[in-house]
Design a protein around this motif. Sequence first.
Motif, PDB file in Angstrom:
ATOM      1  N   VAL A 187       0.843  -1.205   0.000  1.00 55.14           N
ATOM      2  CA  VAL A 187       0.000   0.000   0.000  1.00 55.14           C
ATOM      3  C   VAL A 187       0.872   1.247   0.000  1.00 55.14           C
ATOM      4  CG1 VAL A 187      -1.748   1.297   1.257  1.00 55.14           C
ATOM      5  CG2 VAL A 187      -1.897  -1.196   1.142  1.00 55.14           C
ATOM      6  N   ILE A 188       1.848   1.289   0.906  1.00 58.73           N
ATOM      7  CA  ILE A 188       2.753   2.437   0.970  1.00 58.73           C
ATOM      8  C   ILE A 188       3.582   2.526  -0.304  1.00 58.73           C
ATOM      9  CG2 ILE A 188       4.773   3.363   2.172  1.00 58.73           C
ATOM     10  CD1 ILE A 188       3.503   2.256   4.771  1.00 58.73           C
ATOM     11  N   ALA A 189       4.012   1.370  -0.831  1.00 56.67           N
ATOM     12  CA  ALA A 189       4.791   1.362  -2.065  1.00 56.67           C
ATOM     13  C   ALA A 189       4.000   1.962  -3.217  1.00 56.67           C
ATOM     14  CB  ALA A 189       5.214  -0.068  -2.407  1.00 56.67           C
ATOM     15  N   ARG A 190       2.724   1.617  -3.299  1.00 57.53           N
ATOM     16  CA  ARG A 190       1.879   2.146  -4.375  1.00 57.53           C
ATOM     17  C   ARG A 190       1.729   3.658  -4.254  1.00 57.53           C
ATOM     18  NH1 ARG A 190      -3.084   5.058  -5.458  1.00 57.53           N
ATOM     19  NH2 ARG A 190      -3.727   4.443  -7.552  1.00 57.53           N
ATOM     20  N   PHE A 191       1.487   4.166  -3.040  1.00 59.02           N
ATOM     21  CA  PHE A 191       1.358   5.606  -2.850  1.00 59.02           C
ATOM     22  C   PHE A 191       2.668   6.313  -3.184  1.00 59.02           C
ATOM     23  CE2 PHE A 191      -2.333   4.711   0.052  1.00 59.02           C
ATOM     24  CZ  PHE A 191      -3.258   5.450  -0.672  1.00 59.02           C
ATOM     25  N   SER A 192       3.796   5.703  -2.802  1.00 58.77           N
ATOM     26  CA  SER A 192       5.095   6.308  -3.075  1.00 58.77           C
ATOM     27  C   SER A 192       5.401   6.323  -4.570  1.00 58.77           C
ATOM     28  CB  SER A 192       6.190   5.541  -2.320  1.00 58.77           C
ATOM     29  OG  SER A 192       7.464   6.085  -2.579  1.00 58.77           O
ATOM     30  N   ASP A 193       5.173   5.194  -5.255  1.00 60.28           N
ATOM     31  CA  ASP A 193       5.411   5.128  -6.707  1.00 60.28           C
ATOM     32  C   ASP A 193       4.572   6.154  -7.463  1.00 60.28           C
ATOM     33  OD1 ASP A 193       7.331   3.141  -6.745  1.00 60.28           O
ATOM     34  OD2 ASP A 193       5.910   1.507  -7.046  1.00 60.28           O
ATOM     35  N   ASN A 194       3.338   6.359  -6.999  1.00 62.25           N
ATOM     36  CA  ASN A 194       2.392   7.216  -7.730  1.00 62.25           C
ATOM     37  C   ASN A 194       2.379   8.663  -7.223  1.00 62.25           C
ATOM     38  OD1 ASN A 194       1.809   4.581  -8.513  1.00 62.25           O
ATOM     39  ND2 ASN A 194      -0.370   4.965  -8.754  1.00 62.25           N
ATOM     40  N   HIS A 195       3.203   8.982  -6.238  1.00 59.77           N
ATOM     41  CA  HIS A 195       3.156  10.307  -5.612  1.00 59.77           C
ATOM     42  C   HIS A 195       3.779  11.366  -6.522  1.00 59.77           C
ATOM     43  CE1 HIS A 195       2.918  13.244  -2.400  1.00 59.77           C
ATOM     44  NE2 HIS A 195       4.203  13.512  -2.536  1.00 59.77           N
ATOM     45  N   LEU A 196       3.122  12.487  -6.623  1.00 61.06           N
ATOM     46  CA  LEU A 196       3.629  13.626  -7.380  1.00 61.06           C
ATOM     47  C   LEU A 196       3.694  14.809  -6.431  1.00 61.06           C
ATOM     48  CD1 LEU A 196       4.496  14.879 -10.067  1.00 61.06           C
ATOM     49  CD2 LEU A 196       2.080  15.376 -10.536  1.00 61.06           C
ATOM     50  N   LEU A 240      14.349   2.677   0.407  1.00 56.16           N
ATOM     51  CA  LEU A 240      14.964   1.664  -0.437  1.00 56.16           C
ATOM     52  C   LEU A 240      14.685   1.928  -1.910  1.00 56.16           C
ATOM     53  CD1 LEU A 240      14.210  -1.552   1.663  1.00 56.16           C
ATOM     54  CD2 LEU A 240      16.385  -0.325   1.475  1.00 56.16           C
ATOM     55  N   ALA A 241      13.466   2.341  -2.244  1.00 51.63           N
ATOM     56  CA  ALA A 241      13.136   2.654  -3.636  1.00 51.63           C
ATOM     57  C   ALA A 241      13.963   3.829  -4.144  1.00 51.63           C
ATOM     58  CB  ALA A 241      11.651   2.956  -3.755  1.00 51.63           C
ATOM     59  N   LEU A 242      14.337   4.726  -3.247  1.00 55.24           N
ATOM     60  CA  LEU A 242      15.151   5.878  -3.642  1.00 55.24           C
ATOM     61  C   LEU A 242      16.491   5.440  -4.214  1.00 55.24           C
ATOM     62  CD1 LEU A 242      15.317   8.998  -3.678  1.00 55.24           C
ATOM     63  CD2 LEU A 242      16.260   8.878  -1.353  1.00 55.24           C
ATOM     64  N   GLY A 272       9.465  15.251  -4.482  1.00 52.44           N
ATOM     65  CA  GLY A 272       9.718  13.989  -5.149  1.00 52.44           C
ATOM     66  C   GLY A 272       8.751  12.893  -4.716  1.00 52.44           C
ATOM     67  N   ARG A 273       9.106  11.637  -5.032  1.00 47.32           N
ATOM     68  CA  ARG A 273       8.235  10.496  -4.722  1.00 47.32           C
ATOM     69  C   ARG A 273       8.558   9.860  -3.377  1.00 47.32           C
ATOM     70  NH1 ARG A 273       7.792   6.189  -9.437  1.00 47.32           N
ATOM     71  NH2 ARG A 273      10.073   6.175  -9.340  1.00 47.32           N
ATOM     72  N   ARG A 274       9.782   9.974  -2.903  1.00 48.57           N
ATOM     73  CA  ARG A 274      10.228   9.201  -1.732  1.00 48.57           C
ATOM     74  C   ARG A 274      10.455  10.045  -0.474  1.00 48.57           C
ATOM     75  NH1 ARG A 274       8.614   4.979  -4.791  1.00 48.57           N
ATOM     76  NH2 ARG A 274       9.879   4.760  -6.669  1.00 48.57           N
ATOM     77  N   VAL A 275      11.136  11.175  -0.621  1.00 49.50           N
ATOM     78  CA  VAL A 275      11.528  11.987   0.539  1.00 49.50           C
ATOM     79  C   VAL A 275      10.338  12.441   1.385  1.00 49.50           C
ATOM     80  CG1 VAL A 275      12.530  14.210   1.201  1.00 49.50           C
ATOM     81  CG2 VAL A 275      13.756  12.713  -0.381  1.00 49.50           C
ATOM     82  N   GLU A 328      15.856  15.195  -4.208  1.00 47.40           N
ATOM     83  CA  GLU A 328      15.463  14.014  -4.974  1.00 47.40           C
ATOM     84  C   GLU A 328      15.153  14.332  -6.431  1.00 47.40           C
ATOM     85  OE1 GLU A 328      11.751  10.831  -5.120  1.00 47.40           O
ATOM     86  OE2 GLU A 328      12.173  11.877  -3.247  1.00 47.40           O
ATOM     87  N   ARG A 329      14.441  15.389  -6.686  1.00 47.12           N
ATOM     88  CA  ARG A 329      14.012  15.681  -8.055  1.00 47.12           C
ATOM     89  C   ARG A 329      15.167  16.142  -8.942  1.00 47.12           C
ATOM     90  NH1 ARG A 329       8.317  18.620  -8.639  1.00 47.12           N
ATOM     91  NH2 ARG A 329       8.781  17.915 -10.759  1.00 47.12           N
TER      92      ARG A 329
END
Length: 452
Positions: free
Chosen positions: A82-91, A150-152, A95-98, A217-218
């Motif tokens: 769930v968190i991974a999906r929100f992070s991948d799709n975050h705009l 980790l995705a970062l 950035g997506r991770r920080v 990040e960006r």
Amino acid sequence: MAAAGGPTTGAGAQGVSLPRWVKLAYGTGAGGWTLVDRVMLTWLYYWYVTTPLPGVEALLLPLTFSLVMLGGRVVDALADPVIARFSDNHLGRRGRRVPFMLASGLPFVAVFIALFHPPVAGVSAWNAVYLGFALAAYFTLFTAYVGPYLALLADLSATIKDRVDLSTAKAVATLLGAAVALIASGLLVEAFGLRGMVWILGALGLVLLYVPTRIPERRFATATPATMPLVEAVRTTLRNRPFLIALVGANAFWFGFNIVTLNVPLYATRLMGLSEAAVSLLMGAVFGVCLLCFPVANVLAKRRGLKAVMVGSLVLFAACFPFLYFLGDPPFGLAPLTYGLAVMALAGVPLAGFFIVPDAIIAAVADLERAQSGQRREGMYFGVNGLLLKVNLGISTVVSGALLQFGGDPFGLQLTGPVAGAAVALGALVFTRYPERQVEATRRATIGAPAA
């Protein structure tokens, strides 16, 4: 900003190595969450099952603690995708991770401290209920920080060199964080008590957690947010065969390693007849050797490949763990402390490789996603890995508790080493099927990235 599925335009994607400060700052965050999590994993079990509170024999029975821990791991596992999906799709502006790392750091440490303050002094159902809710919150917040972190790694880099360097920076910080947690913690317990140690190391961990949030990040990771729904994202991830092989290898190690590290305080006090301070000596041996082997593991991963280092590390662990059976009565007339230090030092050799390689492998197999869906979903790969890892750690905790409760004293404790070794051996066998050449060839063809 790059189009979905196209190559990124960050430093790594252009073939330009990431600045050293970015690699160091990224690694520092791992020192923070490792420090906090290792203290929790090493001392929470000891606190509840063999509590040092004056006049209190225990707060929970071993198997009760293990089952509550498993429940917390299940909640944690469900939170990962769930968190991974929100992070991948975050705009977002950062950035997506920080943004996720910024929001979760402080409450994560606060709940960590609360774990060591149960409501009742003695065996009580209220302690089990309290621990269950606190662990659910702890693991969810842990995932909210560590999953995006980790995705970062994959987002910041597109070359094997940068990924191995980022993984090495993370590994060194992980080692130092674990060393402080497992070596200094025993000394701090004797000086300030267990709760005093928790507050001191919690404060230190909090500072380290926020260092990588200073990375722009960006500037270095400009991938377009993904758009795939949660269920479809999980399904697509699980269709990646190299990823599934990597999952088995990594989870086999963590199954065995979790059983061993859970019981280090009991190895020292029950099998070896020493004080809690001996935990610092035993963990100092394993992490000291591991630190010395990091440069070798870094070079081998770049020259020989990630697969060779991974398989070699698993095989050495499988050979080493069964020797823990003899900690209470070492062969050749050796003193328990001498024998224990030797076994733990030997385990430090493969630990160096395992600290570096698995995250780089997951980042590599996540690159294959663009050949399947055209989207950047590194977070989901680390999220699915986290989901299975958390369930795995919960099950291994139950196995450890069952061995102790039903195996007899000290036989059940002695069995933890051979059981851990057998699990890791199975993982080594499966990982020999990892198609490293195929992964690298597809990665280059899909994103046009250089090999190093």
